[in-house]
Enzyme design. Structure first.
Site, PDB file in Angstrom:
ATOM      1  N   CYS A  11       0.833  -1.199   0.000  1.00  0.00           N
ATOM      2  CA  CYS A  11       0.000   0.000   0.000  1.00  0.00           C
ATOM      3  C   CYS A  11       0.875   1.259   0.000  1.00  0.00           C
ATOM      4  CB  CYS A  11      -0.885   0.033   1.236  1.00  0.00           C
ATOM      5  SG  CYS A  11      -2.018  -1.351   1.404  1.00  0.00           S
TER       6      CYS A  11
ATOM      7  N   GLU B 118       0.659   3.796   2.015  1.00  0.00           N
ATOM      8  CA  GLU B 118       1.043   4.185   3.371  1.00  0.00           C
ATOM      9  C   GLU B 118       2.292   3.435   3.820  1.00  0.00           C
ATOM     10  OE1 GLU B 118      -1.875   3.190   2.205  1.00  0.00           O
ATOM     11  OE2 GLU B 118      -3.560   3.944   3.405  1.00  0.00           O
TER      12      GLU B 118
ATOM     13  N   CYS C 282      -1.813  -1.420   7.287  1.00  0.00           N
ATOM     14  CA  CYS C 282      -1.110  -0.125   7.331  1.00  0.00           C
ATOM     15  C   CYS C 282      -1.287   0.543   8.690  1.00  0.00           C
ATOM     16  CB  CYS C 282      -1.610   0.789   6.218  1.00  0.00           C
ATOM     17  SG  CYS C 282      -1.023   0.272   4.594  1.00  0.00           S
TER      18      CYS C 282
HETATM   19 ZN   LIG Z   1      -2.773  -0.581   3.495  1.00  0.00          ZN
END
Ligand SMILES: [Zn+2]
Length: 148
Positions: free
Chosen positions: A68, A70, A105
């Site tokens: 991801c 993040e 995350c």
């Molecule tokens: Zn994530």
């Protein structure tokens, strides 16, 4: 006990340094490698020394290898020796409501602090949901002390 902090504010009402952080997240969103989901996400992380690290989602044909936006930003910061986070801006292709970090995350971010301010921003610079990690991940699993 956690306190729930979240409010929707206009982008134009935010401090200029936070506006800049959101602009960085939006710019990183354009770098997303997302041929499978076509869902672009950008993130920008500001550390205690005001250094900024951006990230985008990087998908892989083996879906489980995807990272991801993040976590991309966190990995970049930590690999440059930065571990104290102040502000985290996240933006993505969400039109109804606001984008929000996935559970993985959230867990990775709280490793480095529960009092990180979080800005969930629409990419058109309209509304921003301002919150913090303590609100979006209450009762987190955190290290009792982070080894230096
Ligand atoms: Zn994530």
């Amino acid at each position: 006990m956690s306190t729930r902090n979240q409010e929707i504010v206009k982008f134009s009402d935010l401090d200029s340094d936070i506006q800049e952080l959101i602009r960085t997240a939006v710019a990183y969103r354009q770098k997303a490698h997302c041929p499978y989901s076509n869902f672009q996400v950008g993130a920008a992380l500001k550390c205690d020394d005001d250094s900024v690290f951006g990230g985008c989602n990087v998908e892989n044909v083996a879906y489980g290898c995807t990272i991801c936006a993040e976590r991309t930003a966190v990995v970049k910061a930590v690999s440059e020796g930065k571990k104290v986070f102040k502000h985290f801006a996240i933006t993505g292709d969400v039109t109804d409501g606001f984008i929000s970090p996935c559970g993985s995350c959230r867990q990775v971010i709280v490793e480095f602090g529960t009092d990180v301010k979080v800005y969930l921003a629409k990419p058109d610079f309209s509304d921003v949901l301002v919150t913090d990690m303590d609100t979006i991940l209450p009762l987190p699993f955190v290290p009792t002390s982070i080894p230096e």
